[in-house]
Scaffold this motif. Sequence first.
Motif, PDB file in Angstrom:
ATOM      1  N   ILE A  45       0.636  -1.221   0.137  1.00 17.90           N
ATOM      2  CA  ILE A  45       0.040   0.035   0.040  1.00 17.90           C
ATOM      3  C   ILE A  45       0.941   1.191  -0.033  1.00 17.90           C
ATOM      4  CG2 ILE A  45      -1.741   1.155   1.328  1.00 17.90           C
ATOM      5  CD1 ILE A  45      -2.553  -1.775   2.640  1.00 17.90           C
ATOM      6  N   LEU A  46       0.756   2.279  -1.086  1.00 19.79           N
ATOM      7  CA  LEU A  46       1.491   3.282  -1.179  1.00 19.79           C
ATOM      8  C   LEU A  46       0.663   4.759  -1.103  1.00 19.79           C
ATOM      9  CD1 LEU A  46       4.299   4.601  -1.692  1.00 19.79           C
ATOM     10  CD2 LEU A  46       3.901   4.304  -4.100  1.00 19.79           C
ATOM     11  N   SER A  47       1.002   5.476  -0.389  1.00 20.29           N
ATOM     12  CA  SER A  47       0.015   6.843   0.067  1.00 20.29           C
ATOM     13  C   SER A  47       0.863   7.869  -0.290  1.00 20.29           C
ATOM     14  CB  SER A  47      -0.609   6.707   1.367  1.00 20.29           C
ATOM     15  OG  SER A  47      -1.464   5.523   1.715  1.00 20.29           O
ATOM     16  N   SER A  48       0.264   8.828  -1.040  1.00 15.62           N
ATOM     17  CA  SER A  48       0.804  10.094  -0.933  1.00 15.62           C
ATOM     18  C   SER A  48       0.363  11.171   0.127  1.00 15.62           C
ATOM     19  CB  SER A  48       0.624  10.867  -2.128  1.00 15.62           C
ATOM     20  OG  SER A  48       1.272  11.874  -2.247  1.00 15.62           O
ATOM     21  N   LEU A  49       1.132  11.247   1.138  1.00  8.74           N
ATOM     22  CA  LEU A  49       0.730  12.066   2.261  1.00  8.74           C
ATOM     23  C   LEU A  49       1.122  13.627   2.016  1.00  8.74           C
ATOM     24  CD1 LEU A  49      -0.483  12.242   5.091  1.00  8.74           C
ATOM     25  CD2 LEU A  49       1.644  11.796   5.976  1.00  8.74           C
ATOM     26  N   GLU A  50       0.035  14.655   1.988  1.00  4.67           N
ATOM     27  CA  GLU A  50       0.445  15.896   1.522  1.00  4.67           C
ATOM     28  C   GLU A  50      -0.383  16.964   2.595  1.00  4.67           C
ATOM     29  OE1 GLU A  50      -0.761  16.270  -2.252  1.00  4.67           O
ATOM     30  OE2 GLU A  50       0.170  14.189  -2.811  1.00  4.67           O
ATOM     31  N   VAL A  51      -0.317  18.163   2.440  1.00  3.33           N
ATOM     32  CA  VAL A  51      -1.004  19.073   3.240  1.00  3.33           C
ATOM     33  C   VAL A  51      -2.236  19.795   2.455  1.00  3.33           C
ATOM     34  CG1 VAL A  51      -0.866  21.279   4.527  1.00  3.33           C
ATOM     35  CG2 VAL A  51       1.162  19.698   4.657  1.00  3.33           C
ATOM     36  N   ASN A  52      -3.532  19.760   3.097  1.00  2.00           N
ATOM     37  CA  ASN A  52      -4.438  20.366   2.439  1.00  2.00           C
ATOM     38  C   ASN A  52      -4.599  21.639   2.728  1.00  2.00           C
ATOM     39  OD1 ASN A  52      -5.654  20.970   4.836  1.00  2.00           O
ATOM     40  ND2 ASN A  52      -6.822  19.219   5.060  1.00  2.00           N
ATOM     41  N   SER A  96      -5.079  -0.016   4.389  1.00  2.00           N
ATOM     42  CA  SER A  96      -4.280   0.642   5.082  1.00  2.00           C
ATOM     43  C   SER A  96      -4.692   0.717   6.560  1.00  2.00           C
ATOM     44  CB  SER A  96      -3.969   2.008   4.750  1.00  2.00           C
ATOM     45  OG  SER A  96      -3.340   2.867   5.531  1.00  2.00           O
ATOM     46  N   SER A  97      -3.632   0.488   7.396  1.00  2.00           N
ATOM     47  CA  SER A  97      -4.102   0.814   8.946  1.00  2.00           C
ATOM     48  C   SER A  97      -4.163   2.235   9.404  1.00  2.00           C
ATOM     49  CB  SER A  97      -2.997   0.037   9.712  1.00  2.00           C
ATOM     50  OG  SER A  97      -2.923  -1.328   9.583  1.00  2.00           O
ATOM     51  N   TYR A  98      -3.914   3.072   8.689  1.00  2.00           N
ATOM     52  CA  TYR A  98      -3.774   4.468   8.746  1.00  2.00           C
ATOM     53  C   TYR A  98      -4.613   5.525   7.807  1.00  2.00           C
ATOM     54  CZ  TYR A  98       0.412   2.402  11.124  1.00  2.00           C
ATOM     55  OH  TYR A  98       1.030   1.226  11.835  1.00  2.00           O
ATOM     56  N   GLY A  99      -5.327   5.030   7.293  1.00  2.00           N
ATOM     57  CA  GLY A  99      -6.246   5.762   6.466  1.00  2.00           C
ATOM     58  C   GLY A  99      -6.199   5.488   4.814  1.00  2.00           C
ATOM     59  N   VAL A 100      -7.265   6.031   4.088  1.00  2.00           N
ATOM     60  CA  VAL A 100      -7.531   5.752   2.999  1.00  2.00           C
ATOM     61  C   VAL A 100      -7.500   6.824   1.997  1.00  2.00           C
ATOM     62  CG1 VAL A 100      -8.715   3.556   3.465  1.00  2.00           C
ATOM     63  CG2 VAL A 100     -10.049   5.748   2.968  1.00  2.00           C
ATOM     64  N   GLN A 101      -7.395   6.798   0.648  1.00  2.00           N
ATOM     65  CA  GLN A 101      -7.580   8.042  -0.262  1.00  2.00           C
ATOM     66  C   GLN A 101      -8.501   8.771   0.038  1.00  2.00           C
ATOM     67  OE1 GLN A 101      -6.482   7.225  -4.489  1.00  2.00           O
ATOM     68  NE2 GLN A 101      -8.304   8.390  -5.000  1.00  2.00           N
ATOM     69  N   GLY A 102      -8.212  10.140   0.266  1.00  2.00           N
ATOM     70  CA  GLY A 102      -9.286  11.132   0.383  1.00  2.00           C
ATOM     71  C   GLY A 102      -9.443  11.413   1.753  1.00  2.00           C
ATOM     72  N   ASP A 103      -8.844  10.819   2.804  1.00  2.00           N
ATOM     73  CA  ASP A 103      -9.012  11.029   4.334  1.00  2.00           C
ATOM     74  C   ASP A 103      -8.136  12.470   4.432  1.00  2.00           C
ATOM     75  OD1 ASP A 103     -10.380   8.918   4.745  1.00  2.00           O
ATOM     76  OD2 ASP A 103      -8.961   8.046   6.004  1.00  2.00           O
ATOM     77  N   GLY A 104      -8.768  13.648   5.035  1.00  2.00           N
ATOM     78  CA  GLY A 104      -8.121  14.616   5.506  1.00  2.00           C
ATOM     79  C   GLY A 104      -8.031  15.489   4.333  1.00  2.00           C
ATOM     80  N   ALA A 105      -8.924  15.568   3.249  1.00  2.00           N
ATOM     81  CA  ALA A 105      -9.131  16.287   2.033  1.00  2.00           C
ATOM     82  C   ALA A 105      -9.484  17.855   2.607  1.00  2.00           C
ATOM     83  CB  ALA A 105     -10.035  15.811   1.209  1.00  2.00           C
ATOM     84  N   THR A 106     -10.224  17.868   3.701  1.00  2.00           N
ATOM     85  CA  THR A 106     -10.514  19.210   4.184  1.00  2.00           C
ATOM     86  C   THR A 106     -10.233  19.182   5.727  1.00  2.00           C
ATOM     87  OG1 THR A 106     -12.777  18.556   4.489  1.00  2.00           O
ATOM     88  CG2 THR A 106     -11.784  19.724   2.534  1.00  2.00           C
ATOM     89  N   GLY A 107     -10.123  20.263   6.317  1.00  2.00           N
ATOM     90  CA  GLY A 107     -10.192  20.295   7.904  1.00  2.00           C
ATOM     91  C   GLY A 107      -8.751  19.944   8.249  1.00  2.00           C
ATOM     92  N   THR A 108      -8.604  19.868   9.788  1.00  2.00           N
ATOM     93  CA  THR A 108      -7.296  19.449  10.427  1.00  2.00           C
ATOM     94  C   THR A 108      -7.486  18.225  11.123  1.00  2.00           C
ATOM     95  OG1 THR A 108      -7.850  20.911  12.268  1.00  2.00           O
ATOM     96  CG2 THR A 108      -6.449  21.903  10.038  1.00  2.00           C
ATOM     97  N   SER A 109      -8.543  17.330  11.196  1.00  2.00           N
ATOM     98  CA  SER A 109      -8.751  16.326  11.978  1.00  2.00           C
ATOM     99  C   SER A 109      -7.745  15.043  11.518  1.00  2.00           C
ATOM    100  CB  SER A 109     -10.229  15.730  11.611  1.00  2.00           C
ATOM    101  OG  SER A 109     -10.189  15.340  10.260  1.00  2.00           O
ATOM    102  N   VAL A 110      -7.218  15.136  10.347  1.00  2.00           N
ATOM    103  CA  VAL A 110      -6.071  13.845  10.100  1.00  2.00           C
ATOM    104  C   VAL A 110      -4.761  14.647  10.627  1.00  2.00           C
ATOM    105  CG1 VAL A 110      -5.001  12.832   8.547  1.00  2.00           C
ATOM    106  CG2 VAL A 110      -7.392  12.641   8.429  1.00  2.00           C
ATOM    107  N   THR A 111      -3.958  14.001  11.400  1.00  2.00           N
ATOM    108  CA  THR A 111      -2.652  14.518  11.624  1.00  2.00           C
ATOM    109  C   THR A 111      -1.345  13.894  11.405  1.00  2.00           C
ATOM    110  OG1 THR A 111      -2.787  13.402  13.925  1.00  2.00           O
ATOM    111  CG2 THR A 111      -3.675  15.498  14.004  1.00  2.00           C
ATOM    112  N   GLY A 112      -1.488  12.792  10.395  1.00  2.00           N
ATOM    113  CA  GLY A 112      -0.677  12.090   9.749  1.00  2.00           C
ATOM    114  C   GLY A 112      -0.901  10.955   9.585  1.00  2.00           C
TER     115      GLY A 112
END
Length: 218
Positions: free
Chosen positions: A107-114, A134-150
């Motif tokens: 599983i390869l994810s691109s973690l970025e800043v919204n 993924s154990s840490y989130g799926v595509q689209g998680d954290g698209a808005t807001g600040t609930s996802v911290t990493g």
Amino acid sequence: MRKLISSMPAHLRRLRKDNGAVALVEFALSLPLLLLMGLGGVETANYAVTHMRVAQIAVSLADNASRAKQDVASGMPRMREADVNEAFTAAELQAANLDIAENGRLILSSLEVNADGGQWIHWQRCFGDAPYISSYGVQGDGATGTSVTGMGPADRRVAAESGFAVMFAEVVYDYQPIIFGSLIPDDPIRKIAAMYVRDDRDLSNIFNPSPAAPVRSC
């Protein structure tokens, strides 16, 4: 027959005093235990080595994805679906006899800043037949807001910086026992790794120019 019966006590006394082949008898009695211990040691060592190999695959996957790019004359380098597929192919070749395509999941994810400054899993791609997510989130998680911290365990969570991306790799593998599967935990082997993208990259999308490459969606 009577003579044979009468001589039995003498034969038994001689047999009791006979100590020939004692070592051979003792070895025969201890052989099953020795085999169990030896083969169990082989299984345990193979399990430990497999843990190490899966961890190395995770590191290589994140590293290769962080370096991959297509240079564009009129703009910033781009990450393509073909680059993701090549990173998965390299990981599969590195896994060799683990047969990770059938027994595992990459599983390869691109973690970025919204736009709100929070962490965002912009895109995510998967490879392998094992039914894991993924154990840490799926595509689209954290698209808005600040609930996802990493992404990652709470005690070592990884976060991207604005304008940059982190390639977060997860490798999940169903261990294939050699001899004694009952000695090994049933839980899959899980390893993670994260690498900052080495150079500037166009983060607006993951591109798929013609001829289009297969999209390995999760």
